[in-house]
Scaffold this active site. Structure first.
Site, mmCIF file in Angstrom:
data_model
loop_
_atom_site.group_PDB
_atom_site.id
_atom_site.type_symbol
_atom_site.label_atom_id
_atom_site.label_comp_id
_atom_site.label_asym_id
_atom_site.label_seq_id
_atom_site.Cartn_x
_atom_site.Cartn_y
_atom_site.Cartn_z
ATOM 1 N N CYS A 258 1.901 0.347 -8.823
ATOM 2 C CA CYS A 258 3.431 1.139 -7.476
ATOM 3 C C CYS A 258 4.482 1.372 -8.354
ATOM 4 O O CYS A 258 5.198 2.171 -8.295
ATOM 5 C CB CYS A 258 3.300 0.394 -6.739
ATOM 6 S SG CYS A 258 4.110 -1.422 -6.345
ATOM 7 N N GLU B 131 5.197 -3.112 0.724
ATOM 8 C CA GLU B 131 5.293 -3.677 -0.153
ATOM 9 C C GLU B 131 5.007 -1.736 -0.699
ATOM 10 O O GLU B 131 3.798 -2.166 -0.559
ATOM 11 C CB GLU B 131 5.210 -4.514 -1.387
ATOM 12 C CG GLU B 131 6.069 -5.381 -1.029
ATOM 13 C CD GLU B 131 7.384 -5.706 -1.567
ATOM 14 O OE1 GLU B 131 7.546 -4.649 -1.962
ATOM 15 O OE2 GLU B 131 7.941 -6.738 -1.324
ATOM 16 N N GLY C 93 1.347 -0.767 -0.078
ATOM 17 C CA GLY C 93 -0.168 0.005 0.202
ATOM 18 C C GLY C 93 0.901 1.075 0.161
ATOM 19 O O GLY C 93 1.933 1.295 -0.539
ATOM 20 N N SER C 94 0.234 2.474 0.583
ATOM 21 C CA SER C 94 1.024 3.527 0.386
ATOM 22 C C SER C 94 1.573 3.677 1.621
ATOM 23 O O SER C 94 2.000 2.786 2.807
ATOM 24 C CB SER C 94 0.069 4.462 0.619
ATOM 25 O OG SER C 94 -0.681 4.580 2.084
ATOM 26 N N PRO C 95 2.708 4.669 1.336
ATOM 27 C CA PRO C 95 3.807 4.776 2.385
ATOM 28 C C PRO C 95 2.782 4.996 3.828
ATOM 29 O O PRO C 95 4.189 5.190 5.347
ATOM 30 C CB PRO C 95 4.743 5.981 1.957
ATOM 31 C CG PRO C 95 4.919 5.422 0.614
ATOM 32 C CD PRO C 95 3.915 4.992 0.319
ATOM 33 N N VAL D 156 0.181 4.873 4.944
ATOM 34 C CA VAL D 156 -0.468 3.786 5.787
ATOM 35 C C VAL D 156 0.452 2.248 6.407
ATOM 36 O O VAL D 156 0.542 2.578 7.470
ATOM 37 C CB VAL D 156 -1.458 2.997 5.270
ATOM 38 C CG1 VAL D 156 -1.934 1.825 5.700
ATOM 39 C CG2 VAL D 156 -2.488 3.826 4.727
ATOM 40 N N GLY D 157 1.977 2.102 5.057
ATOM 41 C CA GLY D 157 2.536 2.126 5.978
ATOM 42 C C GLY D 157 3.420 1.977 7.205
ATOM 43 O O GLY D 157 3.892 0.903 7.840
#
Length: 459
Positions: free
Chosen positions: A245, A211, A189-191, A193-194
């Site tokens: 991505c 990822e 997902g997105s940075p 949310v990461g």
């Protein structure tokens, strides 16, 4: 106890039994069952992704189904070797011992999948978890309800819930899952949310594979094959409507070939996407509004934009932005849509400086000769590098896929995915090690032996 807590407890209870009985044959059986489940539902998968995205059937087969088959087949072919303990040489101080590294399952895994490739990026990590001998709870994206429901039904029909389970829902469900002490978490997902996932994992000391994404740049050199570069960049940027991505996010094009390259882009867009038949939808109205706001900001700041949009159908035609500049929002935010900004350059060092000043990208692409590719690769950091191609580093079964820093942590696919869900457990056996000769008490003889060993090792 909530349903999620109960489900996790059932998985955890089965861990010890699975470590003993989930041998090579059992793991291969689960992978074959998963492959059969996909094979018998190909038409349903295509229909679900059409409902969620309007994806063309050929694109579904190429980007959602084919990679899952490849992961399964690759694991089936190599799993015996991956599972085999590896001999480790002893070193001078360990003479008289034998050492092995034995891959062991980490235990219970959580896979949180994104919406942009909701089938591929849910089942791909699941293949690695099953190959490694883990059980898994899969949380598909709530933004693709048709695909998520299909995945849940497919898993429930083919696996015991204590081995593989699917939990559907939004952020509240994800947060409830992250509160459980999983042994490994695989998040795509997105940075932004990461960071939340990593913070949650820290509370239980779970290992993570993240990822993420970022703005993956392209450099088109003066010696590039312009027709080839345009074809690869148009394909990589605009399939799945740019919601990829590892898609090329923006292109630095040498001034000597800028106009020729832009003309070649338009020619390829007309060839590949005439009539919209191959173009997927933007996932929802919110993302459509976000992408079109980036386009309008670029226009307001002097860029030239060619491309049509239609909010009702949630489509944005492949859009080229020339005259892009660093102060535009489109150059600050990951676009994640079918828009390609073009920046002309004369000085490669300036381009490399801009890339290095930004967060490390998930992918970096170079079109040109070997000298240019070597120079760019040596001077930058990224998750992967593609030379005279796009996207394919993600698909290669023997290459690790993963980012660095803002674009991710850890690696996926093939052996690297197996390793992500495995603990390389050292096993050291005493055969005839002479170390007890220097155990206490430290007599004069022992002291001489210790001095001799230290002198011998330091030479």
């Amino acid at each position: 106890m909530t349903d999620i807590e109960n489900l996790f407890a059932r998985h955890k209870t089965c861990v010890a039994h699975r470590r003993v009985h989930f041998d090579l044959a059992a793991r291969r059986d689960t992978l074959r069952r998963l492959k059969h489940a996909v094979h018998t539902r190909e038409d349903a998968i295509i229909a679900a992704l059409a409902a969620d995205f309007g994806k063309h059937p050929a694109e579904v087969r190429l980007t959602e189904i084919l990679p899952v088959y490849q992961e399964i087949n690759h694991a089936l072919r190599h799993l015996s070797r991956w599972m085999r303990p590896k001999r480790v040489m002893p070193g001078l101080t360990m003479i008289g011992t034998s050492a092995r590294l034995r891959p062991t399952p980490k235990g219970v895994a959580l896979v949180i999948a994104p919406w942009n490739f909701p089938f591929n990026l849910a089942l791909g990590p699941l293949v690695s978890a099953l190959a490694a001998g883990c059980s898994a709870i899969v949380k598909p994206s709530e933004m693709t309800p048709a695909t998520s429901t299909l995945i849940a039904e497919m898993i429930a029909d083919n696996f015991d819930p204590e081995l593989v389970a699917v939990v559907q829902g939004g952020p509240d469900v994800a947060n409830a899952l992250l509160a459980q002490p999983f042994d490994h978490i695989f998040f795509t997902g997105s940075p932004a949310v990461g960071k939340i996932v990593m913070a949650a994992a820290a509370k239980t000391l779970a290992s993570v594979t993240l990822e993420l994404g970022g703005k993956s740049p392209v450099i088109v050199g003066p010696d590039a094959d312009i027709a080839k570069a345009a074809k690869w960049i148009v394909w990589g940027r605009f399939f799945n409507a740019g919601q990829t991505c590892v898609a090329p996010d923006h292109a630095y094009v040498h001034a000597d070939v800028h106009d020729e390259f832009v003309a070649a882009l338009y020619a390829q867009i007309a060839k590949m996407y005439a009539g919209n038949a191959a173009l997927a939808k933007i996932i929802n109205a919110r993302h459509w509004d976000r992408i079109t706001a980036l386009i309008e900001d670029a226009k307001a700041k002097g860029a030239t934009v060619i491309g049509d949009t239609d909010r009702e159908s949630r489509r944005i035609m492949p859009t080229i932005v020339t005259g892009a500049a660093p102060d535009m929002e489109i150059m600050k935010e990951e676009i994640f849509g079918p828009v390609l900004p073009i920046l002309s350059y004369d000085d490669l060092d300036s381009v490399l400086g801009q890339i290095n000043d930004a967060p490390h990208p998930l992918a970096l692409y170079v079109f040109g000769g070997k000298s240019l590719a070597d120079q760019v690769t040596a001077a930058t950091t990224s998750g992967s590098v593609g030379v005279n191609l796009t996207i394919l580093p993600f698909i290669h079964p023997n290459l690790p896929f993963g980012g660095i820093g803002n674009s991710g942590m850890g690696a996926a696919h093939g052996k690297h995915g197996f390793d992500a869900f495995s603990h390389m457990r050292p096993l050291l056996r005493n055969r005839f090690i002479p170390l007890p000769l220097i155990f206490p008490p430290y007599t004069a003889t022992v002291e001489k032996l210790v001095k001799f060993v230290v002198r011998f090792v330091r030479r």
